[in-house]
Design a protein around this motif. Structure first.
Motif, PDB file in Angstrom:
ATOM      1  N   VAL A 128      -9.204   0.303   0.807  1.00  0.00           N
ATOM      2  CA  VAL A 128      -7.906  -0.364   0.784  1.00  0.00           C
ATOM      3  C   VAL A 128      -7.384  -0.523  -0.640  1.00  0.00           C
ATOM      4  CG1 VAL A 128      -6.746  -2.569   1.203  1.00  0.00           C
ATOM      5  CG2 VAL A 128      -8.145  -1.544   2.998  1.00  0.00           C
ATOM      6  N   PHE A 143       0.822  -1.197   0.000  1.00  0.00           N
ATOM      7  CA  PHE A 143       0.000   0.000   0.000  1.00  0.00           C
ATOM      8  C   PHE A 143       0.867   1.262   0.000  1.00  0.00           C
ATOM      9  CE2 PHE A 143      -2.453  -3.296   2.260  1.00  0.00           C
ATOM     10  CZ  PHE A 143      -3.501  -3.404   1.372  1.00  0.00           C
ATOM     11  N   MET A 202      -6.799   4.597   6.044  1.00  0.00           N
ATOM     12  CA  MET A 202      -7.255   3.221   6.244  1.00  0.00           C
ATOM     13  C   MET A 202      -7.470   2.927   7.726  1.00  0.00           C
ATOM     14  SD  MET A 202      -5.242   0.911   3.384  1.00  0.00           S
ATOM     15  CE  MET A 202      -3.574   1.436   3.829  1.00  0.00           C
TER      16      MET A 202
END
Length: 218
Positions: free
Chosen positions: A49, A2, A10
């Motif tokens: 996500v 990520f 998140m």
């Protein structure tokens, strides 16, 4: 993997969704409603996500090529007058990103950052004709001996409320490396010298750091 710009969002999203489900579990007796809220929470979190994913891209470094700075669809290929930096005619290639695309911005060429500037502005839809001049945006110019000066512009859209730009004037950058991030939808314009051979067409889908969008005039 990520992008670093997504971790705070998140974590905050996860905490809010957990709190909603805890309250729901304690106040609501209907099992099906509890389950529906849980499923909706999971799907929403997965959407957040996936937006911040940052896949590794095997960029083949070549100063004769301009690679796409982002994932998305080619929506504009035309000659325009670039009024901010070049102040002359350039070939513009615009790539639109949907919320489902990877939103990492990558350097389309390697070389020295000659110009980097942020402009506050509106949040018109990214395909609006005036979005490139009136929306929040950043302009970056990278130069090398073969490609000359290549300008790319991150443009915020109706959903994108923050543009992140890592390019700093005077620094050396590597083609395909991380140059920034645009949160929640937008577009990127690339400005090339007139006569540059474009290797993509309207509605073609491209991958940032991988797809070659043009061959520069040497």
């Amino acid at each position: 993997m990520f992008h670093k710009e997504g971790y705070k969002i998140m974590i905050l999203t996860a905490l809010i969704l957990i709190a909603i489900n805890v309250v729901t579990y304690s106040l609501i007796d209907l099992y099906w409603l509890k389950f529906a809220i849980l499923v909706a929470s999971v799907l929403f979190f997965l959407l957040i996500v996936q937006f911040f994913r940052n896949p590794k891209r095997p960029t083949i470094h070549n100063n004769e090529h301009v690679v796409s700075p982002v994932d998305g669809k080619v929506v504009v290929i035309e000659e325009v007058f670039e009024k901010e930096y070049f102040k002359d005619k350039r070939l513009q290639v615009s790539i639109f990103m949907s919320p489902l695309n990877v939103h990492v911005t990558r350097h389309p060429v390697g070389g020295k950052v000659k110009f980097s500037k942020y402009h506050p502005g509106k949040f018109l839809v990214a395909w609006h004709p005036k979005s490139s001049e009136e929306n929040e945006r950043t302009t970056v110019v990278v130069e090398n001996e073969v490609a000359g000066e290549v300008l790319y512009r991150q443009i915020a859209g109706a959903l994108a409320k923050r543009i992140v730009n890592y390019a700093e004037e005077g620094t050396e950058v590597v083609q395909g490396s991380d140059s920034g991030f645009i949160k929640f939808g937008s577009r990127v314009d690339v400005f090339l010298p007139i006569g540059t051979k474009v290797r993509v067409g309207i509605n073609d889908k491209v991958k940032g750091g991988v797809s070659v969008i043009a061959d520069v005039v040497s």
